[in-house]
Design an enzyme around this catalytic site. Structure first.
Site, mmCIF file in Angstrom:
data_model
loop_
_atom_site.group_PDB
_atom_site.id
_atom_site.type_symbol
_atom_site.label_atom_id
_atom_site.label_comp_id
_atom_site.label_asym_id
_atom_site.label_seq_id
_atom_site.Cartn_x
_atom_site.Cartn_y
_atom_site.Cartn_z
ATOM 1 N N HIS A 140 -2.675 6.073 4.925
ATOM 2 C CA HIS A 140 -1.375 6.430 4.930
ATOM 3 C C HIS A 140 -1.018 7.947 4.281
ATOM 4 O O HIS A 140 -1.415 8.144 3.371
ATOM 5 C CB HIS A 140 -0.494 5.284 4.031
ATOM 6 C CG HIS A 140 -0.543 4.097 4.691
ATOM 7 N ND1 HIS A 140 -1.238 3.912 5.747
ATOM 8 C CD2 HIS A 140 -0.272 2.803 4.154
ATOM 9 C CE1 HIS A 140 -1.106 2.321 6.057
ATOM 10 N NE2 HIS A 140 -0.565 1.909 5.117
ATOM 11 N N CYS A 189 0.860 -1.262 0.077
ATOM 12 C CA CYS A 189 0.098 0.241 -0.118
ATOM 13 C C CYS A 189 0.923 1.339 0.067
ATOM 14 O O CYS A 189 0.325 2.296 -0.844
ATOM 15 C CB CYS A 189 -0.808 -0.101 1.182
ATOM 16 S SG CYS A 189 -0.043 -0.577 2.773
#
Length: 329
Positions: A234, A126
């Site tokens: 994130h 990711c």
């Protein structure tokens, strides 16, 4: 078009189902797959109930595509079995990413490398996906020499257990710990386990996967990955040194014209990416774009994305869409 979702009852698997529904993926049959303890459970997909089946049952049903999000060991054991049955596997674990015989794909960057012979396709980490989404078009223009990245990663990257730990800590409840330390009001400078060089696996994924996706082993990458008490996505502070000089406004223009990138970069209006606003979205958001005044040809950026969507489920579904649209199934 038969689609199996392996790990359908997990955090990423549930988002995969959501993304398949939202994007109206052209499936005719859904096969939800999970561990033995979940077999027989029902899930809802677009208003219809589907029964969760075992891995072997799913292999026997010969899906066209299997979207895997069930962990590395499961992928190593079962992806080859699905592939042998004629199913194209798109795997979200780390199991196949650095296998030289497997493609590591971000569709906007390198989907054109895929062929009908690719029966196991790796989905990148990711944190890597959102970084290379922003860096790939700049690499083409200015040629990247070195990347320094610090990540501030959502607890959802760890899974349900971590989300429960944070919720317990908010509420003052003692419970099962996903981390060695409290995460509420804290930042833990460790994502994944440590390797012999003192870096974590997460940090080394950023190094190795970036070089593989951009097809350039000369790019130097160093990373520090930090877990923070955030749910939305994130965030990354990225410092990138180029061979060639750049104009900051041209950088903004290149990113603005890159599919999948949203530029949020206006200090006058305090406009910049934040994870709480990225949550639930498929784009990668880039801001705080500015020259590093300490050395030549170097740029700073702040990159944010929902790690469960573009960082995992959405990227996986986009690979499947590319395969279908280009008759590679």
């Amino acid at each position: 078009m038969k689609i199996a979702v392996v790990g359908a009852t997990g955090m990423v698997g549930e988002v995969m189902l959501q993304v398949l529904a939202e994007r109206n993926f052209p499936l005719t049959e859904l096969i939800p797959v999970a561990s033995e303890k979940s077999v027989g459970k029902e899930i809802d997909f677009k208003g219809k109930k589907y029964t969760v089946v075992s891995m072997q049952t799913a292999v026997d049903r010969k899906a066209d595509i299997a979207l895997f999000s069930a962990g590395g060991e499961t992928s190593l054991e079962w992806a080859p079995k699905f592939a042998a049955a004629g199913t194209t596997v798109i795997d979200n674990s780390s199991a196949w990413r650095m296998d030289a015989s497997k493609k590591l794909v971000v569709p906007e960057i390198n989907a054109s490398e895929l062929t009908k012979e690719d029966k196991i396709i790796a989905n990148p980490n990711c944190s890597t996906i959102q970084m290379v989404m922003a860096l790939a078009p700049l690499h083409k223009k200015y040629n990247i020499k070195r990347i320094i990245v610090s990540t501030y990663q959502s607890i959802t990257g760890t899974g349900v257990k971590a989300v429960q730990q944070l919720e317990n800590e908010y509420a003052g409840i003692k419970g099962e710990m996903a981390y060695k330390y409290p995460i509420h009001r804290n930042a833990i400078p460790q994502c994944d386990s440590f390797e012999e060089n003192g870096y974590t696996k997460e940090e080394m994924k950023l190094v190795r996967e970036t070089q593989k996706i951009l097809s350039d082993k000369t790019i130097a990458v160093t990373a520090t990955a930090i877990r923070v008490p955030i749910v939305g996505g994130h965030s990354e502070a990225v410092n990138v040194e180029f061979t060639n000089d750049f104009d900051v406004n041209e950088v903004r223009s290149i990113l603005h014209n890159t599919p999948g990138i949203v530029v949020q970069d206006n200090t006058d209006t305090y406009t910049y990416p934040m994870p709480m606003y990225a949550q639930g979205k498929d784009d990668v958001f880039v801001g705080r774009i500015r020259r590093d005044e300490s050395q030549p040809n170097t740029l700073n950026m702040w990159i944010v994305a929902d790690n469960l969507r573009k960082g995992a489920a959405t990227n996986t579904v986009q690979i499947a869409e590319y395969l279908v649209e280009n008759n590679l199934i």
